[in-house]
Design an enzyme around this catalytic site. Structure first.
Site, PDB file in Angstrom:
ATOM      1  N   GLY A  56       3.952  -4.739   9.952  1.00  0.00           N
ATOM      2  CA  GLY A  56       3.052  -3.746  10.520  1.00  0.00           C
ATOM      3  C   GLY A  56       3.652  -3.134  11.753  1.00  0.00           C
ATOM      4  CB  CYS A  83       7.753  -8.590   9.625  1.00  0.00           C
ATOM      5  SG  CYS A  83       8.379  -7.472  10.895  1.00  0.00           S
ATOM      6  CE1 TYR A  84       1.625  -6.512  14.991  1.00  0.00           C
ATOM      7  CE2 TYR A  84       0.127  -7.186  13.243  1.00  0.00           C
ATOM      8  CZ  TYR A  84       0.348  -6.769  14.543  1.00  0.00           C
ATOM      9  OH  TYR A  84      -0.713  -6.620  15.389  1.00  0.00           O
ATOM     10  CG  HIS A 171      10.679  -6.932   6.305  1.00  0.00           C
ATOM     11  ND1 HIS A 171       9.340  -6.650   6.141  1.00  0.00           N
ATOM     12  CD2 HIS A 171      10.980  -6.509   7.553  1.00  0.00           C
ATOM     13  CE1 HIS A 171       8.864  -6.079   7.217  1.00  0.00           C
ATOM     14  NE2 HIS A 171       9.847  -5.984   8.104  1.00  0.00           N
ATOM     15  CD  GLU A 173       8.776  -7.184   2.680  1.00  0.00           C
ATOM     16  OE1 GLU A 173       9.029  -8.380   2.922  1.00  0.00           O
ATOM     17  OE2 GLU A 173       8.383  -6.384   3.548  1.00  0.00           O
ATOM     18  CG  ASP A 229       1.158   5.774 -16.311  1.00  0.00           C
ATOM     19  OD1 ASP A 229       2.084   4.949 -16.466  1.00  0.00           O
ATOM     20  OD2 ASP A 229       1.045   6.493 -15.307  1.00  0.00           O
ATOM     21  CE  LYS A 372       5.236   5.064 -14.648  1.00  0.00           C
ATOM     22  NZ  LYS A 372       4.258   6.151 -14.768  1.00  0.00           N
TER      23      LYS A 372
END
Ligand code: XMP
Length: 517
Positions: A56, A83-84, A171, A173, A229, A372
């Site tokens: 954040g 992180c934050y 991070h 991710e 989709d 997706k």
């Protein structure tokens, strides 16, 4: 819909939350994003399997920086701070966060301390991680073991296994953190004790059951666009309720070479779906005749689509009442529209929110919880044609916004031929997946002089616009190999008579957009 207990990803508003949620899903664990403003009691009411606090703002001491309610850590739910979120966790549990003046941004060496605890055990003692922080945790809260540090973050990872709490300054991710996904899995499986059961087959089974329960023996309608989709949404509904579903495919004549056939033949062959094809290309071309303004083109395609679909829906309704309408809404749309409540979320021309009152349907949105990548995997598991499942995003107004100038059949044919060559060569080079989208644009109102054989030519330029992106909000031009560009250029100028020049668009977004119109 029945979904497993979620891992809640608390969004502190810096765009990391979606990525974290996707990585959790890639670890086969169901996740949902919630805003940081959600009270702890409400989070707990969702019976979360774990909670992840995302990155954040740069400092927990910033004015108005979101805090974490300490009650979150006493509820017995495993929590992972990133992180934050890591710093907010340290502050809430009475650790120490300071302005050390040692900011770290980008690739940073992480040094594992001792055995590395559960999160970092057996990983290299030195490893590259992605950092983005000003402040640092300088003392871990009581009960925590510090398992790593970096030059700018004396405490870069900590864990308290008794309370099932852990956190990292970096991070995990992002792809730049080499062992990031591994570390995230360690938290999910080994700290939080979650089983990796979120798989395509389980998702399909759960959705099929939920659709059956909702739809009963009523009739369902779905508009297919040729895109991933709607194709996957319809296939799921078909698996659940079979011939109670009828699909309508409005061929607006603005698709690329082979795409209408893919829907009409391959898709039907793969799924056994009942498909009503409406060939409306003449009607769309007539409505678009002479129109050059991009927004005007969009409006016309959208308007005609609704009219044609409405007519088809009425014909079906005349046979037997239709209760439900399938929409291929995805999870990012739901998150971005603030959680949504199941009412139509109109984004593109393929949505049919403009239908008149006497054609009101209840919505079935079987992809509402999915990203997706998951939709693609489910499509593959349902046996849909690979070309369809892996298709790059393609705009609803189709080739009408890739011809700069007025649309007519001849221009569409030129663009289709050039576009097909570009797509064939990209696939042959094995680069489909490293490119987000590859628009090919015909500058129909521009001519330039060329020479071919013995003669002077006066043809049109075509633009290649390959881009890399994560979400189409920003994009960079793809650095395609020169040999590939050369091959595409040679083939297009040899095989498409009207084109005598091929140019490559080297503009990022911003300032350019992905499409030219
Ligand atoms: P731009 O050109 O704005 O495109 O960078 C971002 C993404 O949106 C797609 N796009 C559209 N999709 N209807 C759609 O369904 C539209 O009118 C439309 N315009 C752009 C574009 O292909 C890219 O993926």
């Amino acid at each position: 819909m029945t979904t497993p207990p979620p891992v809640l990803v608390v969004d502190f508003g810096a765009q990391y939350a979606q990525l974290i949620a996707r990585r959790v899903r890639e670890a086969h664990v169901y996740s949902e994003i919630v805003p940081h403003s959600m009270p702890v009691a409400e989070m707990l009411a969702k019976r979360p399997a774990a909670i992840i606090l995302s990155g954040g703002p740069s400092s927990v001491y910033e004015d108005g920086a979101p805090q974490v309610d300490p009650a979150l850590f006493g509820a017995g739910v495993p929590v992972f701070g990133i992180c934050y979120g890591f710093q907010a966790m340290a502050v809430a549990l009475q650790g120490e966060v300071s302005h050390t003046g040692l900011r770290e941004f980008g690739g940073t060496q992480l040094s594992v301390t001792g055995e590395g605890g559960v999160l970092l055990r057996d990983l290299p003692e030195e490893q590259s991680v992605w950092m983005s922080h000003g402040d640092s945790v300088t003392a871990a809260p009581a009960g925590f073991t510090v398992t790593a540090g970096s030059p700018g973050a004396p405490v870069a990872a900590f864990e308290d296994l008794d309370r099932r709490l852990a956190g990292v300054q970096f991070h995990p991710e992002v792809a730049h953190t080499v062992h990031g996904q591994h570390i995230l899995k360690r938290f999910l499986y080994d700290v939080a004790g979650i089983e990796p059961t979120w798989t395509s087959n389980n998702i399909i089974d759960e959705q099929v059951e939920a659709i059956r329960a909702r739809v009963g023996n009523k009739r369902v309608l779905c508009a297919l666009s040729g895109g991933v989709d709607s194709a996957v949404a319809a296939a799921l509904v078909h698996k659940a309720v079979g011939d109670q579903l009828t699909c309508v495919f409005v061929d607006h004549g603005l698709l690329r070479a082979g795409e209408a056939e893919q829907v009409e033949k391959d898709y039907v062959a793969a799924t056994g779906i009942t498909l009503k094809v409406v060939d409306a290309s003449r009607r769309f071309l007539d409505a678009l005749a002479g129109v050059t303004d991009p927004e005007q083109k969009r409006k016309i395609v959208g308007r005609e689509f609704i009219r044609v679909f409405e007519q088809a829906a009425r014909e079906l309704e005349a046979e037997d009442h239709v209760e439900f309408l399938v929409q291929g809404t995805l999870y990012p749309d739901v998150v971005e529209s603030g959680g949504g409540t199941g009412t139509a979320n109109i984004k593109s021309h393929h949505n049919v929110g403009g239908l008149p009152d006497d054609l009101k349907f209840q919505l079935v949105e079987p992809l509402r919880t999915l990203f997706k990548d998951e939709v693609r995997q489910i499509g593959a598991a349902l046996g849909l044609p690979e070309e369809m499942v892996m298709r790059h995003p393609f705009p609803g107004p189709g080739l009408s916004i890739r011809i700069i100038g007025a649309i007519n059949e001849e221009r569409l044919a030129i663009l289709r031929a050039a576009d097909l060559i570009a797509r064939e060569e990209l696939t042959a080079a094995g680069l489909d997946r490293s490119v987000w989208q590859f628009p090919v644009v015909l500058l129909a109102d521009v001519r330039s002089v060329g020479v071919q054989g013995d003669g002077r030519t006066y043809g049109h330029p075509i633009v290649l616009r390959p881009v890399s992106s994560d979400d189409a909000m920003t994009a960079d031009w793809s650095r395609l190999p020169h040999e590939l560009i050369a091959k595409i250029s040679t083939r297009i100028t040899n095989e498409v008579r009207e084109i005598n020049r091929v140019v490559v668009d080297v503009t990022s977004k911003p300032p350019g957009t992905i499409e030219w119109e």
